[in-house]
Write a protein that holds these residues in place. Structure first.
Motif, mmCIF file in Angstrom:
data_model
loop_
_atom_site.group_PDB
_atom_site.id
_atom_site.type_symbol
_atom_site.label_atom_id
_atom_site.label_comp_id
_atom_site.label_asym_id
_atom_site.label_seq_id
_atom_site.Cartn_x
_atom_site.Cartn_y
_atom_site.Cartn_z
ATOM 1 N N THR A 135 0.817 -1.220 0.000
ATOM 2 C CA THR A 135 0.000 0.000 0.000
ATOM 3 C C THR A 135 0.849 1.267 0.000
ATOM 4 O O THR A 135 0.307 2.360 -0.114
ATOM 5 N N ALA A 138 0.148 3.110 -3.123
ATOM 6 C CA ALA A 138 -1.276 3.245 -3.437
ATOM 7 C C ALA A 138 -1.714 4.701 -3.537
ATOM 8 O O ALA A 138 -2.795 5.066 -3.074
ATOM 9 N N ARG A 144 -11.242 7.675 -6.128
ATOM 10 C CA ARG A 144 -11.868 8.155 -4.901
ATOM 11 C C ARG A 144 -12.966 7.175 -4.477
ATOM 12 O O ARG A 144 -13.611 6.557 -5.312
ATOM 13 N N CYS A 167 -7.748 8.086 -2.701
ATOM 14 C CA CYS A 167 -6.882 6.936 -2.427
ATOM 15 C C CYS A 167 -5.429 7.380 -2.286
ATOM 16 O O CYS A 167 -4.883 8.055 -3.148
ATOM 17 N N ALA A 172 -5.501 3.815 1.785
ATOM 18 C CA ALA A 172 -5.753 2.527 1.137
ATOM 19 C C ALA A 172 -5.987 1.369 2.099
ATOM 20 O O ALA A 172 -6.894 0.552 1.872
ATOM 21 N N LEU A 175 -9.613 0.859 2.994
ATOM 22 C CA LEU A 175 -10.591 0.752 1.915
ATOM 23 C C LEU A 175 -10.919 -0.703 1.629
ATOM 24 O O LEU A 175 -10.126 -1.609 1.893
ATOM 25 N N TYR A 180 -11.019 -1.557 -4.127
ATOM 26 C CA TYR A 180 -9.756 -0.897 -4.449
ATOM 27 C C TYR A 180 -9.138 -1.480 -5.718
ATOM 28 O O TYR A 180 -8.774 -0.750 -6.641
ATOM 29 N N ARG A 184 -8.781 0.464 -9.204
ATOM 30 C CA ARG A 184 -7.421 0.715 -9.707
ATOM 31 C C ARG A 184 -7.257 0.210 -11.134
ATOM 32 O O ARG A 184 -6.708 0.914 -12.001
#
Length: 237
Positions: A135, A138, A144, A167, A172, A175, A180, A184
């Protein structure tokens, strides 16, 4: 494909006590993402008859709250944009002076998706405890997530409490892991801002996501509704 438009339809069905100043649901906030290529509803409550202005980057739309205090404006379709915009919502006195002035900063336009479900969707990156998740990298400014607060209500509500999070390496771990990775990859593939509306609740029953009217309309689900109604009685165990 579930869009933010569906959220607007669900949340704007119910009424709430009249208020003197303009009020909007918390889905409207700093760092939010608006859906591209579709009319975008912006809605709220105010004193009945109150004049409302909704302005996005200098383009204004005016409306008056109806007899119940509800109002809604539909912004025209917009192309995706990673440039932060400013959304302003104002209400006016009868003499034309501004009564309430709301400003939301860093508003992007892109794809908006609802991420909902039970524990598999609620599970965070931190809780996953996977050694290959890094992370520290990240930082995805165009990704968002709106995290809806978990609360149980028997009827549709005007608002669901929550806030938008950009993010980052710090955000991260907290989340949804599935949301996520989905967001991404979608952002990388489409190269547009991605907004994720996270509404999952681990361990919740399937019927909790179904309307009372729908449960009552089918004989196989009617006993579920009866059990729920009995649970509301004062002497229920």
């Amino acid at each position: 494909m579930l869009r933010i438009i569906l959220v607007s339809c669900a949340l704007s069905l119910c009424s709430m006590p009249a208020i003197s100043a303009v009020e909007v649901p918390s889905i409207f906030g700093d760092s939010m993402v608006l859906q591209r290529d579709k009319p975008v509803p912006v809605w709220g409550r105010a004193q009945p008859g109150r004049k409302i202005r909704v302005d996005l980057d200098g383009t204004s739309h005016f409306v008056r709250a109806d007899a119940e205090g509800d109002w809604i404006v539909h912004l025209p379709p917009m192309k995706a944009s990673a440039v932060g915009r400013q959304l302003v919502i104002e209400s006016f006195e009868t003499d034309g002076s501004v009564l309430e002035h709301l400003v939301f900063e860093d508003v992007l336009v892109g794809e908006v998706w609802v991420c909902s479900g039970q524990s598999n969707m609620q599970w965070t990156l931190a809780a996953s405890d996977l050694q290959d998740i890094d992370t520290t990298t990240a930082d995805h400014e165009q990704l968002r997530m709106f995290n809806a607060q978990r609360t149980s209500q028997p009827q549709p509500q005007f608002d669901v409490q929550g806030s938008w999070v950009v993010c980052s390496a710090q955000a991260a771990p907290h989340l949804s892991a599935v949301a996520y990775f989905f967001g991404r990859e979608l952002q990388r593939e489409l190269d547009v801002p991605i907004g994720l509306v996270h509404t999952s609740w681990g361990g919740s029953a399937a019927e909790a996501w179904t309307s009372l009217d729908m449960l009552a309309s089918r004989p196989e689900t009617l006993p579920i509704l009866h059990r729920y109604e009995r649970s509301l009685l004062p002497d229920a165990d």
